[in-house]
Design a protein around this motif. Structure first.
Motif, PDB file in Angstrom:
ATOM      1  N   GLU A  20       2.927 -16.744   0.370  1.00  0.00           N
ATOM      2  CA  GLU A  20       4.261 -16.470   0.902  1.00  0.00           C
ATOM      3  C   GLU A  20       4.833 -15.157   0.352  1.00  0.00           C
ATOM      4  N   ALA A  21       4.387 -14.733  -0.827  1.00  0.00           N
ATOM      5  CA  ALA A  21       4.910 -13.534  -1.471  1.00  0.00           C
ATOM      6  C   ALA A  21       4.116 -12.275  -1.145  1.00  0.00           C
ATOM      7  N   VAL A  22       2.955 -12.409  -0.531  1.00  0.00           N
ATOM      8  CA  VAL A  22       2.098 -11.255  -0.253  1.00  0.00           C
ATOM      9  C   VAL A  22       2.820 -10.182   0.564  1.00  0.00           C
ATOM     10  N   PRO A  23       3.568 -10.524   1.622  1.00  0.00           N
ATOM     11  CA  PRO A  23       4.263  -9.468   2.380  1.00  0.00           C
ATOM     12  C   PRO A  23       5.219  -8.640   1.511  1.00  0.00           C
ATOM     13  N   PHE A  24       5.884  -9.269   0.548  1.00  0.00           N
ATOM     14  CA  PHE A  24       6.770  -8.550  -0.370  1.00  0.00           C
ATOM     15  C   PHE A  24       5.989  -7.504  -1.158  1.00  0.00           C
ATOM     16  N   TYR A  25       4.858  -7.902  -1.713  1.00  0.00           N
ATOM     17  CA  TYR A  25       4.056  -6.975  -2.510  1.00  0.00           C
ATOM     18  C   TYR A  25       3.481  -5.849  -1.655  1.00  0.00           C
ATOM     19  N   LEU A  26       2.998  -6.176  -0.459  1.00  0.00           N
ATOM     20  CA  LEU A  26       2.454  -5.145   0.425  1.00  0.00           C
ATOM     21  C   LEU A  26       3.532  -4.131   0.804  1.00  0.00           C
ATOM     22  N   LYS A  27       4.742  -4.611   1.056  1.00  0.00           N
ATOM     23  CA  LYS A  27       5.861  -3.732   1.401  1.00  0.00           C
ATOM     24  C   LYS A  27       6.197  -2.783   0.259  1.00  0.00           C
ATOM     25  N   ASN A  28       5.900  -3.194  -0.964  1.00  0.00           N
ATOM     26  CA  ASN A  28       6.206  -2.392  -2.142  1.00  0.00           C
ATOM     27  C   ASN A  28       5.004  -1.623  -2.679  1.00  0.00           C
ATOM     28  N   GLY A  29       3.981  -1.436  -1.858  1.00  0.00           N
ATOM     29  CA  GLY A  29       2.880  -0.559  -2.219  1.00  0.00           C
ATOM     30  C   GLY A  29       1.677  -1.201  -2.869  1.00  0.00           C
TER      31      GLY A  29
END
Length: 55
Positions: A20-29
């Protein structure tokens, strides 16, 4: 020597992120550590961020 002439540092940040948190990390580089992590169906994925990209 370590206390007086500290030359330690870090280059990468790694996380074991919940799906569930992967999109957050991808958005932040962050990037997947392995290409197979993208669609492996596991609950978590290993991601990394290269700190040298900030300089």
């Amino acid at each position: 020597m370590y206390v007086e002439e500290n030359r330690a540092g870090c280059t990468f940040i790694t996380v074991d992120a919940l799906k569930e948190a992967v999109p957050f990390y991808l958005k932040n580089g962050f990037k997947f550590l392995k290409k197979s992590e993208e669609n492996d169906g596991k609950e978590t994925s290993l991601l990394y961020f290269n700190l040298t990209s900030l300089s």
